[in-house]
Scaffold this active site. Structure first.
Site, PDB file in Angstrom:
ATOM      1  N   HIS A 178      15.943 -38.892 -31.695  1.00 33.29           N
ATOM      2  CA  HIS A 178      15.061 -40.140 -30.627  1.00 33.29           C
ATOM      3  C   HIS A 178      15.756 -41.433 -31.240  1.00 33.29           C
ATOM      4  CE1 HIS A 178      12.582 -36.917 -29.642  1.00 33.29           C
ATOM      5  NE2 HIS A 178      11.662 -36.983 -30.387  1.00 33.29           N
ATOM      6  N   HIS A 181       7.127 -40.124 -25.309  1.00 31.05           N
ATOM      7  CA  HIS A 181       6.630 -39.169 -26.203  1.00 31.05           C
ATOM      8  C   HIS A 181       5.197 -38.859 -26.182  1.00 31.05           C
ATOM      9  CE1 HIS A 181       7.313 -36.529 -29.412  1.00 31.05           C
ATOM     10  NE2 HIS A 181       8.524 -36.569 -29.181  1.00 31.05           N
ATOM     11  N   GLU A 239       8.577 -34.242 -22.162  1.00 31.56           N
ATOM     12  CA  GLU A 239       9.519 -35.478 -22.499  1.00 31.56           C
ATOM     13  C   GLU A 239      10.559 -35.319 -21.412  1.00 31.56           C
ATOM     14  OE1 GLU A 239      10.542 -35.333 -26.691  1.00 31.56           O
ATOM     15  OE2 GLU A 239       8.867 -34.059 -26.641  1.00 31.56           O
TER      16      GLU A 239
HETATM   17  C1  BGC Z   1      11.091 -32.982 -31.222  1.00 32.14           C
HETATM   18  C2  BGC Z   1      10.439 -32.289 -32.055  1.00 32.14           C
HETATM   19  C3  BGC Z   1       9.870 -33.285 -32.980  1.00 32.14           C
HETATM   20  C4  BGC Z   1       8.945 -34.301 -32.293  1.00 32.14           C
HETATM   21  C5  BGC Z   1       8.336 -35.303 -32.907  1.00 32.14           C
HETATM   22  C6  BGC Z   1      10.156 -33.747 -30.250  1.00 32.14           C
HETATM   23  O1  BGC Z   1      10.730 -34.500 -29.266  1.00 32.14           O
HETATM   24  O2  BGC Z   1      11.769 -31.987 -30.020  1.00 32.14           O
HETATM   25  O3  BGC Z   1      11.472 -31.379 -32.870  1.00 32.14           O
HETATM   26  O4  BGC Z   1       9.230 -32.927 -34.019  1.00 32.14           O
HETATM   27  O5  BGC Z   1       9.863 -34.636 -31.201  1.00 32.14           O
HETATM   28  O6  BGC Z   1       9.210 -35.787 -33.910  1.00 32.14           O
END
Ligand code: BGC
Length: 381
Positions: free
Chosen positions: A133, A207, A348
């Protein structure tokens, strides 16, 4: 004495008319303070409302969708996204990304590194051997500027953030705008646009963690999902795509027909264990059959008990469905509610993870003079 009184009453009348016409349109927007960050920066909250009892609150910290109130089949309102009541909650729990605007690069980049025009770039590693991210201080941890947006049939707020050349290791000064809008059809639309002054890579998403029974009201295992995706991108043990685009048929990743999240989540399958070693979980990118057509239904989730029904539309080619596998009942959220394991799902919308290192995946490159755009709609029926 007569004249001032007359002026006052006509002012009162025009104020009333303004309120009435806002009601006639059914849409309204409110702006309030949401506290301050640890370093004292003021954070604002914008609440968008329609006449069907849908209220979406967006804060300038992280471009976060902080709350989304939606009535159930009996008209009872509840908040269907996980989050916190104050800025400190978001700052202390930086790794859950509740409701956040994700950038510059949604999901993982292997080793946090990629090459562009022969030059290597390094993003901070914040997820084992990979970057996640956009690195440790991504867009979810930045303070955005906000301005109400005006568009017929929608009420909205536009957030702006300018990311300096080299921020989190990414090349190019990047200007990003994110507009959240709500209409009378219960559609919450998120529109993104971005421009750069040097070639770069970019993968923006939101998210939000949804629980259609209400945030903090148990897990989502009985909620029923349909993903219009005949393929997904399998991953290795650190959740980096292998590069393969594999059919979902015959795997627990098959949500082509309505399937409860809990039906196969504990199945014995190596991919589910990569997502969550102990009990299994979903944390993968599905390749949408809609191929970027925002007019076509990409995904659908229903909660049989509350009757809430969410539809997803997007210009993006993929969607990461994550079932809150890392929630373990230790995160205390809004109104003191505890978020359990599998207590939510995310949708997402994105380009595929690790695209800068995967020649077979659609490109995430953005060049100067070009405008990046993405549109995603969450619709409640
Ligand atoms: C990821 C996860 C992660 C989560 C929160 C998601 O987009 O794919 O692996 O734990 O975000 O961090």
């Amino acid at each position: 004495m007569m004249q001032p009184r007359f002026i006052l009453s006509s002012l009162g009348l025009s104020l009333m008319i303004a309120t009435l016409s806002a009601h006639a349109a059914g849409l309204s927007s409110e702006h309030s303070a949401f506290g301050t960050t640890a370093d004292g920066t003021a954070i604002d909250k914008y609440t968008l409302s329609n006449s069907h009892g849908v209220h979406a609150s967006i804060i300038t910290y992280g471009g976060v969708l902080q709350s989304l109130i939606v009535p159930d089949k009996n008209g009872k309102a509840d908040d269907v996204v996980l989050g916190f009541d104050d800025v400190a909650g978001y700052q202390k729990n930086g790794t859950v990304y509740f409701g956040a605007t994700i950038g510059r690069f949604g999901n993982r980049i292997a080793g946090g590194t990629f090459k562009l025009d022969g030059k290597s770039y390094q993003i901070p590693l914040n997820d084992g051997p990979n970057s996640l991210h956009g690195g440790s201080q991504g867009f979810d941890k930045r303070v955005w500027k906000a301005e109400p947006s005006k568009e017929k049939d929608w009420v909205g707020v536009t957030l702006t953030y300018v990311s300096a050349d080299g921020e989190m290791g990414f090349p190019g000064k990047l200007e990003t705008h994110v507009t959240y809008s709500l209409n009378e059809k219960n559609e919450l639309r998120i529109k993104y646009s971005a421009t750069t002054d040097k070639p770069t890579v970019l993968n923006l998403t939101n998210h939000s963690y949804f629980n259609l029974a209400g945030a903090g009201n148990g897990d989502i295992l009985k909620q029923v999902a349909t993903l219009h995706a005949s393929h997904y991108t399998p991953v290795n043990a650190t959740l980096i795509p292998t590069g393969e685009i594999a059919p979902v048929v015959g795997t627990p990743m098959d949500f082509l027909k309505p399937t409860a999240f809990g039906k196969n989540i504990k199945a014995v399958h190596p991919q589910l264990k990569f997502a969550e070693a102990k009990q299994g979980g979903y944390d993968f990118n599905w390749v949408l059959d809609t191929k970027g057509n925002v007019g076509k239904l990409a995904a659908d989730v229903r909660d049989p008990e509350s009757g809430r029904h969410l539809q997803l539309f997007t210009t993006e080619p993929g969607v990461q469905l994550y079932t809150g596998n890392f929630l373990d009942g230790t995160v205390v959220g809004k109104a003191g509610k505890v978020y359990p394991h599998w207590g939510a799902f995310t949708l997402e919308t994105q380009h595929y993870p690790d695209a800068p290192n995967q020649p077979k995946f659609l490109s995430t490159r953005l060049d100067p003079g070009k405008v990046y755009t993405q549109t995603t709609v969450f619709k409640f029926l």
